[in-house]
Motif scaffolding. Sequence first.
Motif, PDB file in Angstrom:
ATOM      1  N   ALA A 148      28.070  65.281 105.676  1.00  0.00           N
ATOM      2  CA  ALA A 148      28.712  64.040 106.108  1.00  0.00           C
ATOM      3  C   ALA A 148      27.921  62.842 105.581  1.00  0.00           C
ATOM      4  O   ALA A 148      26.701  62.910 105.406  1.00  0.00           O
ATOM      5  CB  ALA A 148      28.791  63.991 107.630  1.00  0.00           C
ATOM      6  N   GLN A 149      28.618  61.730 105.353  1.00  0.00           N
ATOM      7  CA  GLN A 149      27.940  60.529 104.851  1.00  0.00           C
ATOM      8  C   GLN A 149      27.165  59.799 105.953  1.00  0.00           C
ATOM      9  O   GLN A 149      26.150  59.169 105.679  1.00  0.00           O
ATOM     10  CB  GLN A 149      28.956  59.571 104.215  1.00  0.00           C
ATOM     11  CG  GLN A 149      29.189  59.806 102.737  1.00  0.00           C
ATOM     12  CD  GLN A 149      29.781  61.173 102.453  1.00  0.00           C
ATOM     13  OE1 GLN A 149      30.839  61.517 102.959  1.00  0.00           O
ATOM     14  NE2 GLN A 149      29.094  61.963 101.644  1.00  0.00           N
ATOM     15  N   ASP A 150      27.633  59.880 107.210  1.00  0.00           N
ATOM     16  CA  ASP A 150      26.953  59.187 108.295  1.00  0.00           C
ATOM     17  C   ASP A 150      27.523  59.686 109.614  1.00  0.00           C
ATOM     18  O   ASP A 150      28.526  60.417 109.650  1.00  0.00           O
ATOM     19  CB  ASP A 150      27.153  57.663 108.171  1.00  0.00           C
ATOM     20  CG  ASP A 150      26.061  56.864 108.869  1.00  0.00           C
ATOM     21  OD1 ASP A 150      25.225  57.484 109.578  1.00  0.00           O
ATOM     22  OD2 ASP A 150      26.040  55.633 108.715  1.00  0.00           O
ATOM     23  N   PHE A 151      26.883  59.291 110.744  1.00  0.00           N
ATOM     24  CA  PHE A 151      27.384  59.646 112.071  1.00  0.00           C
ATOM     25  C   PHE A 151      27.431  58.393 112.935  1.00  0.00           C
ATOM     26  O   PHE A 151      26.714  57.415 112.709  1.00  0.00           O
ATOM     27  CB  PHE A 151      26.524  60.724 112.730  1.00  0.00           C
ATOM     28  CG  PHE A 151      25.100  60.314 112.983  1.00  0.00           C
ATOM     29  CD1 PHE A 151      24.745  59.641 114.159  1.00  0.00           C
ATOM     30  CD2 PHE A 151      24.102  60.595 112.056  1.00  0.00           C
ATOM     31  CE1 PHE A 151      23.438  59.258 114.392  1.00  0.00           C
ATOM     32  CE2 PHE A 151      22.793  60.217 112.291  1.00  0.00           C
ATOM     33  CZ  PHE A 151      22.456  59.532 113.462  1.00  0.00           C
ATOM     34  N   LEU A 152      28.299  58.423 113.948  1.00  0.00           N
ATOM     35  CA  LEU A 152      28.454  57.337 114.902  1.00  0.00           C
ATOM     36  C   LEU A 152      28.413  57.913 116.311  1.00  0.00           C
ATOM     37  O   LEU A 152      28.880  59.029 116.541  1.00  0.00           O
ATOM     38  CB  LEU A 152      29.793  56.605 114.690  1.00  0.00           C
ATOM     39  CG  LEU A 152      30.000  55.912 113.334  1.00  0.00           C
ATOM     40  CD1 LEU A 152      31.458  55.522 113.177  1.00  0.00           C
ATOM     41  CD2 LEU A 152      29.106  54.704 113.226  1.00  0.00           C
ATOM     42  N   PHE A 153      27.860  57.138 117.244  1.00  0.00           N
ATOM     43  CA  PHE A 153      27.872  57.537 118.646  1.00  0.00           C
ATOM     44  C   PHE A 153      29.108  56.958 119.322  1.00  0.00           C
ATOM     45  O   PHE A 153      29.402  55.763 119.195  1.00  0.00           O
ATOM     46  CB  PHE A 153      26.601  57.067 119.354  1.00  0.00           C
ATOM     47  CG  PHE A 153      25.358  57.782 118.878  1.00  0.00           C
ATOM     48  CD1 PHE A 153      25.338  59.163 118.759  1.00  0.00           C
ATOM     49  CD2 PHE A 153      24.224  57.067 118.549  1.00  0.00           C
ATOM     50  CE1 PHE A 153      24.193  59.824 118.318  1.00  0.00           C
ATOM     51  CE2 PHE A 153      23.079  57.722 118.111  1.00  0.00           C
ATOM     52  CZ  PHE A 153      23.070  59.104 117.988  1.00  0.00           C
ATOM     53  N   ARG A 154      29.794  57.786 120.065  1.00  0.00           N
ATOM     54  CA  ARG A 154      31.058  57.381 120.674  1.00  0.00           C
ATOM     55  C   ARG A 154      30.868  56.207 121.630  1.00  0.00           C
ATOM     56  O   ARG A 154      31.690  55.278 121.662  1.00  0.00           O
ATOM     57  CB  ARG A 154      31.665  58.583 121.398  1.00  0.00           C
ATOM     58  CG  ARG A 154      33.028  58.325 121.996  1.00  0.00           C
ATOM     59  CD  ARG A 154      33.552  59.564 122.718  1.00  0.00           C
ATOM     60  NE  ARG A 154      33.726  60.673 121.807  1.00  0.00           N
ATOM     61  CZ  ARG A 154      32.967  61.776 121.806  1.00  0.00           C
ATOM     62  NH1 ARG A 154      31.963  61.869 122.661  1.00  0.00           N
ATOM     63  NH2 ARG A 154      33.201  62.759 120.972  1.00  0.00           N
TER      64      ARG A 154
END
Length: 434
Positions: A148-154
């Motif tokens: 994956a290119q990046d992650f986000l927190f919901r």
Amino acid sequence: MPVPVPRQREIPAPESGQALPQAAAPPQLTAATAAAAAPSLTLLVIEDDPAGGLTVPEILDADGHRIRLRTARNLTEAARLLTPDVHCVLLDLSLPGGPGAGPARAADPTDRLDTLREVLRIAPRHAVLVLTCEGDAERAAEAVRVGAQDFLFRDELDGRLLSRAIRYAVERKRADTAQYKLAESKLRAQENARLERGLLPNPLLEGSDLRFAARYHAGRSRALLGGDFYDTVRTPDGTVHAMIGDVCGHGPDEAALGVELRIAWRALTLAGLCGDDLLATLQEVLEVERPCEEIFATLCTVDIAPDGRRAGLCLAGHPAPLISRPGRPARLLPYENSGPALGLLPRARWPRRQVELGGTWSLMLYTDGLIEGRIGEGRERLGQDGMVEMINRHLDAGLSGEGLLEASVSEARRLNGGELTDDVAVVLLSRAGG
């Protein structure tokens, strides 16, 4: 908690016959209308709660364009919606795994990254973001390591953060793709170079007093090997055999056929064949291996006696070699009664002509790429006469061996006004004294 998804507001199209507003058709394209006409980014959200919705009314890209949204409840829908205009995928890591998984299947933490791997498989050219809860930071980091290119927190998600993350992911994916293609291209070029260098011959002249030099230049762009081929071997009786040839055409098939003919020539020569028998057998090889019946090959073979003072010459539609001796101008060897190119006439014959070389001499074999280059801006070719004159100038300047070949090929390219379009191969055999 399900991933909320923003709903894109649709702008109704005017009914048939209804006039567009005045601002919709200005006489000149302004900066604002040009920006509005530019394509916007498209985000595909993969989540399993169709009732979700983001708290912000819209997501904008860096130019203020609305980011278009699509939603898929499982991987099967995602695969259908992954059209070329999708730029980025946002995957909820809580989505159950499996191509057809949806709300009815309980989420299993062990298969969340398997779901991501499946997304990366079906979307190899798209940027991918993953969404997870803040307490799952370790799995989020593992998702980036997986691809994956990046992650986000919901819990921290808002329109501004998501917009920035999408732009970053898209640009990073583009950079990664460009870097991968560059590395792949370099690796392929290195492999091709090693392969093509390996296909060029190593002369077998151990025990001979002859000196050998060669130059090769492929006419194909970014290629090391073309349809020209050459070889030199010494048989147990002390005879030195040299050959140069040219397969018509410039593609990889012609290059491969040239290598096959060269290898066949070496094997047949070491087996004792010479002259007409050798060329007749090579024609059989060409007829079997060529990709179509229109392909033919020219060939020049020379067998130099063990004492180095005489040679046998066979020409199959090929230019005659050039001989130079001390105190005399270089000249072409006799080329009368030469046979046809290989592959043109069935049951053709190739007469072998005896040539006196003398004690000290240099013999240059070449392909027509050297003589077919243009002279200046007109249509006139260098030709054999021009080549002989050029070689004599270099000989008068004291050049020999590698230096003579390098200067000759360089001058032919200069006279042509740039790179020669045809393959060029040149072989020089020399003997001193005796």
